[in-house]
Write a protein that holds these residues in place. Structure first.
Motif, PDB file in Angstrom:
ATOM      1  N   ALA A  95       0.970  -1.395  -0.107  1.00 50.79           N
ATOM      2  CA  ALA A  95       0.025   0.091  -0.032  1.00 50.79           C
ATOM      3  C   ALA A  95       0.999   1.248   0.064  1.00 50.79           C
ATOM      4  O   ALA A  95       1.545   1.320   0.976  1.00 50.79           O
ATOM      5  CB  ALA A  95      -1.043  -0.165   1.187  1.00 50.79           C
ATOM      6  N   ALA A  96       0.805   2.149  -1.042  1.00 50.69           N
ATOM      7  CA  ALA A  96       1.535   3.143  -1.130  1.00 50.69           C
ATOM      8  C   ALA A  96       1.504   4.166  -0.010  1.00 50.69           C
ATOM      9  O   ALA A  96       0.124   4.237   0.554  1.00 50.69           O
ATOM     10  CB  ALA A  96       1.484   3.979  -2.441  1.00 50.69           C
ATOM     11  N   TYR A  97       2.228   5.115   0.469  1.00 46.60           N
ATOM     12  CA  TYR A  97       1.911   6.145   1.553  1.00 46.60           C
ATOM     13  C   TYR A  97       0.871   6.998   1.376  1.00 46.60           C
ATOM     14  O   TYR A  97       0.891   7.544   0.061  1.00 46.60           O
ATOM     15  CB  TYR A  97       3.460   6.716   1.833  1.00 46.60           C
ATOM     16  N   ILE A  98       0.013   7.156   2.209  1.00 48.26           N
ATOM     17  CA  ILE A  98      -0.983   8.342   2.313  1.00 48.26           C
ATOM     18  C   ILE A  98      -0.826   9.035   3.545  1.00 48.26           C
ATOM     19  O   ILE A  98      -0.838   8.330   4.691  1.00 48.26           O
ATOM     20  CB  ILE A  98      -2.309   7.694   2.178  1.00 48.26           C
ATOM     21  N   GLY A  99      -0.554  10.293   3.478  1.00 51.65           N
ATOM     22  CA  GLY A  99      -0.613  11.149   4.832  1.00 51.65           C
ATOM     23  C   GLY A  99      -1.771  10.914   5.487  1.00 51.65           C
ATOM     24  O   GLY A  99      -2.916  10.551   5.114  1.00 51.65           O
ATOM     25  N   SER A 100      -1.810  11.603   6.728  1.00 51.83           N
ATOM     26  CA  SER A 100      -2.942  11.703   7.696  1.00 51.83           C
ATOM     27  C   SER A 100      -3.818  12.583   7.077  1.00 51.83           C
ATOM     28  O   SER A 100      -3.736  13.664   6.280  1.00 51.83           O
ATOM     29  CB  SER A 100      -2.516  12.491   8.948  1.00 51.83           C
ATOM     30  N   GLY A 101      -5.278  12.253   7.320  1.00 50.67           N
ATOM     31  CA  GLY A 101      -6.377  13.015   6.768  1.00 50.67           C
ATOM     32  C   GLY A 101      -7.591  13.049   7.615  1.00 50.67           C
ATOM     33  O   GLY A 101      -8.741  12.690   7.113  1.00 50.67           O
ATOM     34  N   TYR A 163      -7.313  17.529  11.983  1.00 54.37           N
ATOM     35  CA  TYR A 163      -7.607  18.216  10.798  1.00 54.37           C
ATOM     36  C   TYR A 163      -7.071  19.556  10.655  1.00 54.37           C
ATOM     37  O   TYR A 163      -6.824  20.205  11.730  1.00 54.37           O
ATOM     38  CB  TYR A 163      -9.254  18.446  10.796  1.00 54.37           C
ATOM     39  N   ASP A 164      -6.327  19.834   9.344  1.00 48.56           N
ATOM     40  CA  ASP A 164      -5.998  21.033   9.088  1.00 48.56           C
ATOM     41  C   ASP A 164      -6.442  21.393   7.455  1.00 48.56           C
ATOM     42  O   ASP A 164      -6.977  20.562   6.880  1.00 48.56           O
ATOM     43  CB  ASP A 164      -4.563  21.197   9.448  1.00 48.56           C
ATOM     44  N   ASP A 165      -6.066  22.375   7.046  1.00 53.86           N
ATOM     45  CA  ASP A 165      -6.458  22.775   5.862  1.00 53.86           C
ATOM     46  C   ASP A 165      -5.962  21.984   4.443  1.00 53.86           C
ATOM     47  O   ASP A 165      -6.378  22.134   3.486  1.00 53.86           O
ATOM     48  CB  ASP A 165      -6.181  24.295   5.491  1.00 53.86           C
ATOM     49  N   TYR A 166      -4.835  21.146   5.031  1.00 56.27           N
ATOM     50  CA  TYR A 166      -4.586  20.487   3.755  1.00 56.27           C
ATOM     51  C   TYR A 166      -5.377  19.133   3.557  1.00 56.27           C
ATOM     52  O   TYR A 166      -5.362  18.643   2.541  1.00 56.27           O
ATOM     53  CB  TYR A 166      -3.004  19.823   4.323  1.00 56.27           C
TER      54      TYR A 166
END
Length: 176
Positions: A95-101, A163-166
């Protein structure tokens, strides 16, 4: 690190996974980082004394959609198998990297890195790309470890993010 037990692991692993997102954003046993800070894959290292051993690295979020109601526990953010020593570039990304969301209003989520020493090479399949959600929800590090005979993790570390704006920018790139 006790607060990852029993949600993800049964006991705190003996070793520490060293994780850094650039020079300034180092993961340190539950510190808070932002989704903006962790959008790109980190540098990850652990003590790998046996040069010929293979390792697995998992990164999971057990707090989806919230820590109080984790009905999607765990979300798989990264999985790399067949890593030689601690050189992630030699491994295969399941599984390729996905940052926090974390969704807005859901509070802090834990993002946990686990390293396992493999007894045997793990069969490599298709990679889940970093823009695909399918195959990531309701993942279980315990079940994955049991399926592949990995035993308990030898090292761990985690950070927390909210959560942040990204997050909406990140979510526009993900399908399924």
């Amino acid at each position: 690190m006790e607060d990852i037990v029993p949600d993800v692991v049964d006991a705190v692993p003996a070793g520490i996974v060293q994780v850094s997102y650039g020079e300034c954003n180092v993961v340190c046993r539950g510190n808070e980082l932002t989704p903006t800070q962790v959008k790109d894959p980190p540098t990850v290292q652990w003590c790998a004394p046996e040069g010929d051993s293979l390792y697995t690295l998992l990164m999971v979020d057990p707090d989806a959609p919230t820590r109080q109601d984790p009905k999607f526990r765990e979300i798989l953010h990264w999985a790399v198998v067949n890593i030689k020593g601690n050189d992630i570039a030699t491994g295969f990304p399941l599984a390729a990297y996905i940052g926090s969301g974390p969704p807005e209003g859901t509070g802090l989520h834990r993002y946990i890195f686990l390293v396992y020493r493999q007894g045997n090479k793990i069969e490599e399949g298709q990679t889940i790309p970093n823009n695909v959600r399918a195959g990531r929800l309701n993942f279980s590090a315990r079940q994955f470890a049991a399926k592949h005979g990995l035993g308990e993790p030898i090292a761990a570390n985690y950070y927390q993010a909210q959560y942040d704006d990204y997050v909406p920018i990140r979510n526009k790139t993900i399908i399924g």
